[in-house]
Scaffold this active site. Structure first.
Site, PDB file in Angstrom:
ATOM      1  N   HIS A 150     -40.585   7.853 -64.966  1.00 42.17           N
ATOM      2  CA  HIS A 150     -39.810   6.817 -65.675  1.00 42.17           C
ATOM      3  C   HIS A 150     -38.587   7.443 -66.352  1.00 42.17           C
ATOM      4  O   HIS A 150     -37.501   6.875 -66.335  1.00 42.17           O
ATOM      5  CB  HIS A 150     -40.673   6.112 -66.720  1.00 42.17           C
ATOM      6  CG  HIS A 150     -41.836   5.363 -66.138  1.00 42.17           C
ATOM      7  ND1 HIS A 150     -41.711   4.513 -65.064  1.00 42.17           N
ATOM      8  CD2 HIS A 150     -43.150   5.325 -66.481  1.00 42.17           C
ATOM      9  CE1 HIS A 150     -42.899   3.992 -64.771  1.00 42.17           C
ATOM     10  NE2 HIS A 150     -43.795   4.474 -65.612  1.00 42.17           N
ATOM     11  N   ASP A 204     -38.432   0.690 -58.053  1.00 40.71           N
ATOM     12  CA  ASP A 204     -39.851   1.012 -57.873  1.00 40.71           C
ATOM     13  C   ASP A 204     -40.038   2.453 -57.395  1.00 40.71           C
ATOM     14  O   ASP A 204     -39.174   3.008 -56.718  1.00 40.71           O
ATOM     15  CB  ASP A 204     -40.455   0.030 -56.851  1.00 40.71           C
ATOM     16  CG  ASP A 204     -41.982  -0.018 -56.929  1.00 40.71           C
ATOM     17  OD1 ASP A 204     -42.555   0.511 -57.896  1.00 40.71           O
ATOM     18  OD2 ASP A 204     -42.590  -0.589 -56.000  1.00 40.71           O
ATOM     19  N   LEU A 229     -18.694  -5.656 -65.982  1.00 37.57           N
ATOM     20  CA  LEU A 229     -20.012  -5.860 -65.368  1.00 37.57           C
ATOM     21  C   LEU A 229     -20.980  -6.555 -66.332  1.00 37.57           C
ATOM     22  O   LEU A 229     -21.075  -6.167 -67.496  1.00 37.57           O
ATOM     23  CB  LEU A 229     -20.583  -4.483 -64.991  1.00 37.57           C
ATOM     24  CG  LEU A 229     -22.016  -4.437 -64.472  1.00 37.57           C
ATOM     25  CD1 LEU A 229     -22.089  -4.970 -63.050  1.00 37.57           C
ATOM     26  CD2 LEU A 229     -22.560  -3.006 -64.520  1.00 37.57           C
TER      27      LEU A 229
HETATM   28  C1  IPE Z   1     -42.130  -4.280 -59.639  1.00 37.05           C
HETATM   29  O1  IPE Z   1     -42.740  -3.050 -59.480  1.00 37.05           O
HETATM   30  C2  IPE Z   1     -41.679  -4.454 -61.046  1.00 37.05           C
HETATM   31  C3  IPE Z   1     -40.600  -3.571 -61.487  1.00 37.05           C
HETATM   32  C4  IPE Z   1     -39.898  -2.781 -60.722  1.00 37.05           C
HETATM   33  C5  IPE Z   1     -40.282  -3.641 -62.887  1.00 37.05           C
HETATM   34  P1  IPE Z   1     -44.330  -2.902 -59.498  1.00 37.05           P
HETATM   35  O2  IPE Z   1     -44.623  -1.491 -59.172  1.00 37.05           O
HETATM   36  O3  IPE Z   1     -44.858  -3.426 -60.769  1.00 37.05           O
HETATM   37  O4  IPE Z   1     -44.721  -3.880 -58.316  1.00 37.05           O
HETATM   38  P2  IPE Z   1     -46.071  -4.053 -57.476  1.00 37.05           P
HETATM   39  O5  IPE Z   1     -47.139  -4.386 -58.450  1.00 37.05           O
HETATM   40  O6  IPE Z   1     -46.331  -2.769 -56.766  1.00 37.05           O
HETATM   41  O7  IPE Z   1     -45.778  -5.164 -56.542  1.00 37.05           O
HETATM   42  C1  IPE Z   2     -41.259   1.327 -61.244  1.00 34.93           C
HETATM   43  O1  IPE Z   2     -42.028   2.412 -60.860  1.00 34.93           O
HETATM   44  C2  IPE Z   2     -41.148   1.169 -62.742  1.00 34.93           C
HETATM   45  C3  IPE Z   2     -41.856   0.011 -63.287  1.00 34.93           C
HETATM   46  C4  IPE Z   2     -42.526  -0.864 -62.599  1.00 34.93           C
HETATM   47  C5  IPE Z   2     -41.831  -0.155 -64.724  1.00 34.93           C
HETATM   48  P1  IPE Z   2     -43.611   2.348 -60.843  1.00 34.93           P
HETATM   49  O2  IPE Z   2     -44.105   2.762 -62.189  1.00 34.93           O
HETATM   50  O3  IPE Z   2     -44.087   1.052 -60.347  1.00 34.93           O
HETATM   51  O4  IPE Z   2     -43.932   3.507 -59.798  1.00 34.93           O
HETATM   52  P2  IPE Z   2     -45.011   3.477 -58.646  1.00 34.93           P
HETATM   53  O5  IPE Z   2     -44.766   2.236 -57.857  1.00 34.93           O
HETATM   54  O6  IPE Z   2     -46.341   3.485 -59.308  1.00 34.93           O
HETATM   55  O7  IPE Z   2     -44.729   4.717 -57.864  1.00 34.93           O
HETATM   56 MG    MG Z   3     -44.513   0.313 -58.495  1.00 35.10          MG
END
Ligand code: IPE
Ligand code: IPE
Ligand code: MG
Length: 278
Positions: free
Chosen positions: A51, A34, A145
């Protein structure tokens, strides 16, 4: 050069050896990756740049986990809730996934990595489904793995699906309700091929599971770091693992019942690990 050969000359080999010597390494590490969006926003860049950079962290963590001899690494890459994001971001994530697999599968295969997925993968674009299938089939015999990508995944979705299949099996007389055990539930989940996660890492400081491995996480150790995913690299994984191996997993018992006799040597080893990292 394979990742193992590379390790022989790398400065990481000492810290990896120390971690392995503790004899307490997790079999299964699962990561909620995240913070990509925030990483980009902090730099005044579009979220997709985060990303893209996050993929470099994926590469690093997969390689290091493989070198460490971890058997299962599960990466939460796209949740079933993530479909609600703006379409351009979803499209970008899908194309990133496709290009990651296309670019990396040879190297993953050469290093004995087996690719698998969990989630509602039939919701993914056809081109992604195709390259996923190719990667899964190609690496199916590998014994290193197991890299599981959670894609369009939601734990409640999987539990509901499992209950539906189970209910149909009960109706057909294949299973009787009196015989159901916790193992039966585990067997009906998509994660049935993997042991429960020992360690769940979440980056970006959010302290929640976001619908990840809810059943399987019953006794997982949770590790949350403030690092945003694109900043999370091998040293951060070593830090998380060091934290993990120092914990006492009691599974409901008391300390005296689970304490192992190698604590003195373990502690000095761990001190050395921590010093090597800082
Ligand atoms: C959780 O991250 C899902 C992934 C890392 C793929 P999100 O950014 O979607 O989670 P929330 O919505 O903040 O809980
Ligand atoms: C995690 O990073 C990637 C996915 C959930 C696909 P985020 O895109 O959720 O990044 P933040 O949480 O908005 O910073
Ligand atoms: Mg996120």
């Amino acid at each position: 050069m394979t990742w193992t050969e590379e390790l022989a000359t790398s400065e990481n080999r000492h810290v990896q050896q120390m971690l392995r010597d503790t004899g307490r390494m997790p079999r299964h590490v699962a990561i909620i990756m995240d913070g990509n969006g925030r990483w980009a926003q902090e730099r005044g860049r579009p979220r997709i740049d985060g990303h893209r950079e996050g993929m470099e962290s994926v590469r690093a963590v997969v390689k290091t986990s493989s070198q460490l001899g971890i058997k299962y690494l599960t990466l939460y890459a796209f949740s079933i809730e993530n479909w609600k994001r703006p379409l351009p971001e979803v499209r970008f994530l899908m194309s990133l996934l496709e290009s990651y697999l296309r670019k990396e599968v040879d190297e993953l295969h050469a290093n004995g990595v087996r690719i698998r997925t969990i989630g509602k993968t039939n919701a993914l674009p056809k081109s992604v489904q195709r390259v996923l299938k190719e990667s899964i089939d190609r690496t199916a015999e590998n014994e290193g793995l197991t890299l599981t990508l959670a894609l369009s995944y939601g734990a409640r979705w999987d539990i509901l699906r499992a209950v539906q299949v189970l209910a149909m099996d009960v109706r057909r007389g294949k299973v009787s309700p009196e015989d159901l055990t916790e193992e039966t539930i585990s067997d009906y989940l998509q994660t049935s091929f993997m042991p429960d996660p020992d360690l769940i890492i979440r980056t970006s400081g959010e302290i929640r599971l976001s619908n990840f491995l809810l059943w399987e996480a019953a006794y997982a150790e949770l590790y949350v770091t403030e690092d945003l995913w694109p900043d999370f690299r091998s040293p951060d994984l070593y830090r998380a693992l060091t934290d993990y191996v120092m914990r006492e997993r009691r599974f409901g018992k008391i300390s005296a019942q689970v304490r192992s006799d190698h604590s003195a040597t373990t502690m000095s080893t761990l001190e050395r690990i921590l010093n090597a990292l800082t």
